[in-house]
Design a protein around this motif. Structure first.
Motif, PDB file in Angstrom:
ATOM      1  N   ASP A  33       5.368  -7.159  -6.616  1.00 42.73           N
ATOM      2  CA  ASP A  33       6.137  -7.228  -5.370  1.00 42.73           C
ATOM      3  C   ASP A  33       7.548  -7.696  -5.692  1.00 42.73           C
ATOM      4  O   ASP A  33       7.777  -8.859  -6.001  1.00 42.73           O
ATOM      5  CB  ASP A  33       5.458  -8.170  -4.388  1.00 42.73           C
ATOM      6  N   ASP A  34       8.500  -6.785  -5.626  1.00 42.03           N
ATOM      7  CA  ASP A  34       9.900  -7.151  -5.867  1.00 42.03           C
ATOM      8  C   ASP A  34      10.733  -6.926  -4.608  1.00 42.03           C
ATOM      9  O   ASP A  34      11.932  -6.718  -4.664  1.00 42.03           O
ATOM     10  CB  ASP A  34      10.471  -6.386  -7.059  1.00 42.03           C
ATOM     11  N   GLY A  35      10.061  -6.999  -3.456  1.00 39.79           N
ATOM     12  CA  GLY A  35      10.745  -6.838  -2.177  1.00 39.79           C
ATOM     13  C   GLY A  35      11.314  -8.160  -1.695  1.00 39.79           C
ATOM     14  O   GLY A  35      11.533  -9.094  -2.472  1.00 39.79           O
ATOM     15  N   ALA A  36      11.510  -8.230  -0.407  1.00 41.39           N
ATOM     16  CA  ALA A  36      12.059  -9.438   0.199  1.00 41.39           C
ATOM     17  C   ALA A  36      10.997 -10.534   0.268  1.00 41.39           C
ATOM     18  O   ALA A  36       9.809 -10.259   0.368  1.00 41.39           O
ATOM     19  CB  ALA A  36      12.575  -9.123   1.601  1.00 41.39           C
ATOM     20  N   ALA A  37      11.448 -11.768   0.230  1.00 36.84           N
ATOM     21  CA  ALA A  37      10.539 -12.909   0.329  1.00 36.84           C
ATOM     22  C   ALA A  37       9.926 -12.950   1.729  1.00 36.84           C
ATOM     23  O   ALA A  37      10.561 -12.498   2.678  1.00 36.84           O
ATOM     24  CB  ALA A  37      11.289 -14.189   0.029  1.00 36.84           C
ATOM     25  N   PRO A  38       8.729 -13.440   1.924  1.00 36.69           N
ATOM     26  CA  PRO A  38       7.862 -14.008   0.887  1.00 36.69           C
ATOM     27  C   PRO A  38       7.176 -12.917   0.068  1.00 36.69           C
ATOM     28  O   PRO A  38       6.707 -11.922   0.614  1.00 36.69           O
ATOM     29  CB  PRO A  38       6.839 -14.811   1.680  1.00 36.69           C
ATOM     30  N   LEU A  39       7.138 -13.117  -1.237  1.00 39.28           N
ATOM     31  CA  LEU A  39       6.532 -12.140  -2.137  1.00 39.28           C
ATOM     32  C   LEU A  39       5.028 -12.348  -2.207  1.00 39.28           C
ATOM     33  O   LEU A  39       4.528 -13.465  -2.107  1.00 39.28           O
ATOM     34  CB  LEU A  39       7.143 -12.258  -3.528  1.00 39.28           C
ATOM     35  N   GLN A  40       4.297 -11.251  -2.397  1.00 33.82           N
ATOM     36  CA  GLN A  40       2.849 -11.297  -2.573  1.00 33.82           C
ATOM     37  C   GLN A  40       2.535 -11.299  -4.064  1.00 33.82           C
ATOM     38  O   GLN A  40       3.341 -10.861  -4.881  1.00 33.82           O
ATOM     39  CB  GLN A  40       2.196 -10.082  -1.900  1.00 33.82           C
ATOM     40  N   ASP A  41       1.345 -11.792  -4.424  1.00 33.50           N
ATOM     41  CA  ASP A  41       0.929 -11.770  -5.826  1.00 33.50           C
ATOM     42  C   ASP A  41       0.723 -10.332  -6.291  1.00 33.50           C
ATOM     43  O   ASP A  41       0.489  -9.429  -5.485  1.00 33.50           O
ATOM     44  CB  ASP A  41      -0.355 -12.582  -6.017  1.00 33.50           C
ATOM     45  N   ASP A  42       0.788 -10.145  -7.601  1.00 32.72           N
ATOM     46  CA  ASP A  42       0.611  -8.817  -8.186  1.00 32.72           C
ATOM     47  C   ASP A  42      -0.732  -8.215  -7.788  1.00 32.72           C
ATOM     48  O   ASP A  42      -1.713  -8.930  -7.597  1.00 32.72           O
ATOM     49  CB  ASP A  42       0.666  -8.885  -9.715  1.00 32.72           C
ATOM     50  N   VAL A  43      -0.775  -6.901  -7.685  1.00 32.67           N
ATOM     51  CA  VAL A  43      -2.004  -6.154  -7.443  1.00 32.67           C
ATOM     52  C   VAL A  43      -2.287  -5.349  -8.697  1.00 32.67           C
ATOM     53  O   VAL A  43      -1.413  -4.635  -9.190  1.00 32.67           O
ATOM     54  CB  VAL A  43      -1.866  -5.206  -6.225  1.00 32.67           C
ATOM     55  N   THR A  44      -3.496  -5.486  -9.230  1.00 36.40           N
ATOM     56  CA  THR A  44      -3.890  -4.754 -10.430  1.00 36.40           C
ATOM     57  C   THR A  44      -4.942  -3.719 -10.053  1.00 36.40           C
ATOM     58  O   THR A  44      -5.966  -4.052  -9.456  1.00 36.40           O
ATOM     59  CB  THR A  44      -4.456  -5.709 -11.500  1.00 36.40           C
ATOM     60  N   ILE A  45      -4.676  -2.461 -10.415  1.00 39.90           N
ATOM     61  CA  ILE A  45      -5.590  -1.354 -10.136  1.00 39.90           C
ATOM     62  C   ILE A  45      -6.066  -0.825 -11.479  1.00 39.90           C
ATOM     63  O   ILE A  45      -5.252  -0.418 -12.311  1.00 39.90           O
ATOM     64  CB  ILE A  45      -4.879  -0.246  -9.342  1.00 39.90           C
ATOM     65  N   ALA A  46      -7.368  -0.851 -11.679  1.00 38.24           N
ATOM     66  CA  ALA A  46      -7.957  -0.363 -12.928  1.00 38.24           C
ATOM     67  C   ALA A  46      -8.777   0.883 -12.625  1.00 38.24           C
ATOM     68  O   ALA A  46      -9.695   0.845 -11.811  1.00 38.24           O
ATOM     69  CB  ALA A  46      -8.847  -1.435 -13.563  1.00 38.24           C
ATOM     70  N   ALA A  47      -8.417   1.986 -13.275  1.00 36.34           N
ATOM     71  CA  ALA A  47      -9.120   3.252 -13.072  1.00 36.34           C
ATOM     72  C   ALA A  47     -10.049   3.497 -14.252  1.00 36.34           C
ATOM     73  O   ALA A  47      -9.594   3.799 -15.356  1.00 36.34           O
ATOM     74  CB  ALA A  47      -8.115   4.394 -12.933  1.00 36.34           C
ATOM     75  N   PHE A  48     -11.340   3.327 -14.010  1.00 39.93           N
ATOM     76  CA  PHE A  48     -12.363   3.602 -15.012  1.00 39.93           C
ATOM     77  C   PHE A  48     -12.912   5.006 -14.754  1.00 39.93           C
ATOM     78  O   PHE A  48     -12.509   5.669 -13.809  1.00 39.93           O
ATOM     79  CB  PHE A  48     -13.486   2.564 -14.928  1.00 39.93           C
ATOM     80  N   ALA A  49     -13.863   5.459 -15.543  1.00 36.04           N
ATOM     81  CA  ALA A  49     -14.416   6.807 -15.396  1.00 36.04           C
ATOM     82  C   ALA A  49     -15.142   7.002 -14.064  1.00 36.04           C
ATOM     83  O   ALA A  49     -15.096   8.079 -13.492  1.00 36.04           O
ATOM     84  CB  ALA A  49     -15.363   7.118 -16.550  1.00 36.04           C
ATOM     85  N   SER A  50     -15.806   5.964 -13.551  1.00 33.22           N
ATOM     86  CA  SER A  50     -16.615   6.152 -12.343  1.00 33.22           C
ATOM     87  C   SER A  50     -16.280   5.201 -11.207  1.00 33.22           C
ATOM     88  O   SER A  50     -16.894   5.274 -10.142  1.00 33.22           O
ATOM     89  CB  SER A  50     -18.092   6.006 -12.689  1.00 33.22           C
TER      90      SER A  50
END
Length: 78
Positions: free
Chosen positions: A17-34
């Motif tokens: 999140d590099d927008g305006a404050a207040p910033l949110q924590d990072d979101v991690t998306i993991a794409a596995f096979a299924s």
């Protein structure tokens, strides 16, 4: 801003999140096979929340982002 990493068994996308404050924590998306996992740290509970999506749910989400309000199903082609 985002980053992309290709691991042995998954592709990892981190949304920063590099927008305006207040910033949110990072979101991690993991794409596995299924399965797709979406994780975000919650400082209020000091825990990481995880949501798991099947490939069918991911397909539906992708379609939903480009459709108007309503209820939809995908028909299987024979």
């Amino acid at each position: 801003m985002f980053t992309i990493e290709h691991d042995f068994d998954a592709t990892i996308v981190t949304l920063i999140d590099d927008g305006a404050a207040p910033l949110q924590d990072d979101v991690t998306i993991a794409a596995f096979a299924s399965v797709i996992t979406v994780e975000q740290y919650d400082p209020r509970t000091d825990k990481t929340n995880t949501v798991r999506l099947s490939m069918a749910q991911l397909r539906d989400l992708q379609a939903a982002l480009n459709l108007p309000e309503g209820s939809y199903t995908f028909a299987h082609k024979s």
